[in-house]
Design a protein around this motif. Sequence first.
Motif, PDB file in Angstrom:
ATOM      1  N   MET A   1     -27.402  16.085 -40.293  1.00  0.00           N
ATOM      2  CA  MET A   1     -27.956  15.439 -39.108  1.00  0.00           C
ATOM      3  C   MET A   1     -29.339  14.882 -39.420  1.00  0.00           C
ATOM      4  N   LEU A   2     -29.682  13.753 -38.790  1.00  0.00           N
ATOM      5  CA  LEU A   2     -30.988  13.158 -38.992  1.00  0.00           C
ATOM      6  C   LEU A   2     -32.083  14.079 -38.469  1.00  0.00           C
ATOM      7  N   GLU A   3     -33.292  13.880 -38.971  1.00  0.00           N
ATOM      8  CA  GLU A   3     -34.409  14.706 -38.530  1.00  0.00           C
ATOM      9  C   GLU A   3     -34.638  14.550 -37.034  1.00  0.00           C
ATOM     10  N   THR A   4     -34.940  15.642 -36.373  1.00  0.00           N
ATOM     11  CA  THR A   4     -35.144  15.647 -34.928  1.00  0.00           C
ATOM     12  C   THR A   4     -36.354  14.807 -34.556  1.00  0.00           C
ATOM     13  N   LEU A   5     -36.190  13.942 -33.556  1.00  0.00           N
ATOM     14  CA  LEU A   5     -37.278  13.104 -33.059  1.00  0.00           C
ATOM     15  C   LEU A   5     -38.102  13.902 -32.054  1.00  0.00           C
ATOM     16  N   ILE A   6     -39.385  14.023 -32.318  1.00  0.00           N
ATOM     17  CA  ILE A   6     -40.282  14.679 -31.355  1.00  0.00           C
ATOM     18  C   ILE A   6     -40.764  13.632 -30.358  1.00  0.00           C
ATOM     19  N   LEU A   7     -40.448  13.855 -29.098  1.00  0.00           N
ATOM     20  CA  LEU A   7     -40.803  12.916 -28.031  1.00  0.00           C
ATOM     21  C   LEU A   7     -42.250  13.197 -27.618  1.00  0.00           C
ATOM     22  N   ASP A   8     -43.151  12.384 -28.122  1.00  0.00           N
ATOM     23  CA  ASP A   8     -44.595  12.612 -28.017  1.00  0.00           C
ATOM     24  C   ASP A   8     -45.105  12.133 -26.657  1.00  0.00           C
ATOM     25  N   GLY A   9     -45.311  13.078 -25.745  1.00  0.00           N
ATOM     26  CA  GLY A   9     -45.779  12.724 -24.411  1.00  0.00           C
ATOM     27  C   GLY A   9     -47.180  12.147 -24.390  1.00  0.00           C
ATOM     28  N   LYS A  10     -48.019  12.594 -25.306  1.00  0.00           N
ATOM     29  CA  LYS A  10     -49.382  12.047 -25.352  1.00  0.00           C
ATOM     30  C   LYS A  10     -49.351  10.556 -25.674  1.00  0.00           C
ATOM     31  N   ARG A  11     -48.471  10.190 -26.556  1.00  0.00           N
ATOM     32  CA  ARG A  11     -48.318   8.776 -26.928  1.00  0.00           C
ATOM     33  C   ARG A  11     -47.815   7.955 -25.737  1.00  0.00           C
ATOM     34  N   VAL A  12     -46.828   8.500 -25.017  1.00  0.00           N
ATOM     35  CA  VAL A  12     -46.300   7.798 -23.843  1.00  0.00           C
ATOM     36  C   VAL A  12     -47.382   7.677 -22.769  1.00  0.00           C
ATOM     37  N   ALA A  13     -48.118   8.763 -22.544  1.00  0.00           N
ATOM     38  CA  ALA A  13     -49.165   8.747 -21.521  1.00  0.00           C
ATOM     39  C   ALA A  13     -50.257   7.735 -21.859  1.00  0.00           C
ATOM     40  N   THR A  14     -50.621   7.654 -23.127  1.00  0.00           N
ATOM     41  CA  THR A  14     -51.629   6.676 -23.551  1.00  0.00           C
ATOM     42  C   THR A  14     -51.151   5.262 -23.296  1.00  0.00           C
ATOM     43  N   ASP A  15     -49.881   5.014 -23.578  1.00  0.00           N
ATOM     44  CA  ASP A  15     -49.308   3.689 -23.338  1.00  0.00           C
ATOM     45  C   ASP A  15     -49.350   3.338 -21.852  1.00  0.00           C
ATOM     46  N   VAL A  16     -48.998   4.299 -21.005  1.00  0.00           N
ATOM     47  CA  VAL A  16     -49.026   4.067 -19.551  1.00  0.00           C
ATOM     48  C   VAL A  16     -50.454   3.781 -19.093  1.00  0.00           C
ATOM     49  N   LYS A  17     -51.393   4.604 -19.534  1.00  0.00           N
ATOM     50  CA  LYS A  17     -52.781   4.441 -19.086  1.00  0.00           C
ATOM     51  C   LYS A  17     -53.393   3.144 -19.602  1.00  0.00           C
ATOM     52  N   ASP A  18     -53.053   2.759 -20.825  1.00  0.00           N
ATOM     53  CA  ASP A  18     -53.541   1.482 -21.354  1.00  0.00           C
ATOM     54  C   ASP A  18     -53.054   0.314 -20.498  1.00  0.00           C
ATOM     55  N   SER A  19     -51.826   0.433 -20.004  1.00  0.00           N
ATOM     56  CA  SER A  19     -51.267  -0.644 -19.175  1.00  0.00           C
ATOM     57  C   SER A  19     -51.934  -0.715 -17.810  1.00  0.00           C
ATOM     58  N   LEU A  20     -52.607   0.367 -17.409  1.00  0.00           N
ATOM     59  CA  LEU A  20     -53.242   0.396 -16.087  1.00  0.00           C
ATOM     60  C   LEU A  20     -54.646  -0.216 -16.093  1.00  0.00           C
ATOM     61  N   LYS A  21     -55.292  -0.244 -17.260  1.00  0.00           N
ATOM     62  CA  LYS A  21     -56.693  -0.677 -17.310  1.00  0.00           C
ATOM     63  C   LYS A  21     -56.871  -2.088 -16.767  1.00  0.00           C
ATOM     64  N   GLU A  22     -56.040  -3.008 -17.220  1.00  0.00           N
ATOM     65  CA  GLU A  22     -56.155  -4.395 -16.767  1.00  0.00           C
ATOM     66  C   GLU A  22     -55.844  -4.507 -15.284  1.00  0.00           C
ATOM     67  N   ARG A  23     -54.890  -3.733 -14.816  1.00  0.00           N
ATOM     68  CA  ARG A  23     -54.538  -3.769 -13.397  1.00  0.00           C
ATOM     69  C   ARG A  23     -55.687  -3.273 -12.527  1.00  0.00           C
ATOM     70  N   VAL A  24     -56.368  -2.219 -12.975  1.00  0.00           N
ATOM     71  CA  VAL A  24     -57.522  -1.706 -12.228  1.00  0.00           C
ATOM     72  C   VAL A  24     -58.644  -2.740 -12.210  1.00  0.00           C
ATOM     73  N   GLU A  25     -58.861  -3.412 -13.342  1.00  0.00           N
ATOM     74  CA  GLU A  25     -59.900  -4.454 -13.411  1.00  0.00           C
ATOM     75  C   GLU A  25     -59.573  -5.616 -12.483  1.00  0.00           C
ATOM     76  N   THR A  26     -58.301  -6.010 -12.428  1.00  0.00           N
ATOM     77  CA  THR A  26     -57.887  -7.097 -11.530  1.00  0.00           C
ATOM     78  C   THR A  26     -58.124  -6.711 -10.073  1.00  0.00           C
ATOM     79  N   LEU A  27     -57.799  -5.488  -9.722  1.00  0.00           N
ATOM     80  CA  LEU A  27     -58.050  -5.025  -8.354  1.00  0.00           C
ATOM     81  C   LEU A  27     -59.531  -5.055  -8.029  1.00  0.00           C
ATOM     82  N   SER A  28     -60.347  -4.708  -9.010  1.00  0.00           N
ATOM     83  CA  SER A  28     -61.798  -4.711  -8.802  1.00  0.00           C
ATOM     84  C   SER A  28     -62.306  -6.094  -8.421  1.00  0.00           C
ATOM     85  N   THR A  29     -61.728  -7.132  -9.034  1.00  0.00           N
ATOM     86  CA  THR A  29     -62.141  -8.500  -8.700  1.00  0.00           C
ATOM     87  C   THR A  29     -61.733  -8.883  -7.284  1.00  0.00           C
TER      88      THR A  29
END
Length: 284
Positions: A1-29
């Motif tokens: 069997m192939l090596e088990t994939l570790i589902l990295d929640g920190k990586r997913v959370a960083t991706d989500v939060k990065d996507s929010l930065k521009e949206r928060v800035e747009t709301l600020s304007t």
Amino acid sequence: MLETLILDGKRVATDVKDSLKERVETLSTQGVTPCLATILVGNDPSSATYVKMKGNACKKLGIKSIKVELPEATTTEELLQKISDLNNDTTVHGILLQHPVPSHIDERAAFEAIAIEKDVDGVTSLGFGQTALGFGDYPSCTPAAIMAIIDYYNLPLEGKKAVVVGRSPILGKPVSMMLLNRNATVTTCHSYTKNLPDILATADIVVAAVGKPNFIKGEWLKDGAVVLDAGYNKGNIGDADYDSCYEKASAITPVPGGVGPVTISMLLKQTVDSAEKYAKQVSF
């Protein structure tokens, strides 16, 4: 069997939060700052820690965080009045009542008092119903986190057999509905389920949400199962026995660093979602 994939929640959370930065800035304007109000009743140290973590996460993204601290002796009526005040505050876009509240308070009544458009933690029965029917805006944050991890790693759901171990109103039940809405075939198990190992042996996807440390054993799983562990027990231990499950799984979330970080990022995302809806309303 192939090596088990570790589902990295920190990586997913960083991706989500990065996507929010521009949206928060747009709301600020547009003159809108996303705002999450967190209510803490009593002096539970774990709850205070969680509230602090959420406040810090908000601050890093430019989301305003209001911490409402109420004494242990607060009555249900007093708590309902505070929630009503926040419902009527147009600068507040999300309301979170930290669980648990002191035992003398009617927690369900307090949850139900949160306006649906501000229920960014997905605790109202109306929000649950909308999620189950497939059109809810703000599902409970941990189920939303599980779905976000699945989507980030492109894990197939359609036609797969999913077994959810746990039936809480803010985790087991809603995630079962969300998986079903994505065309998985879902079995929901709990503490009264008989022959649980036999049921788990048929699962392509296992969601561990039973609240018991190291409860799900690797020998119960079929080879190649995906394990999403939403448990968080004393000592940073999940509901699945990580080492034995890792040996059988094709993919698995660690504890800590799996579902937990994504849960907080979903709370932030849903607060920004709510702020954007408010901004659209006031622009007309």
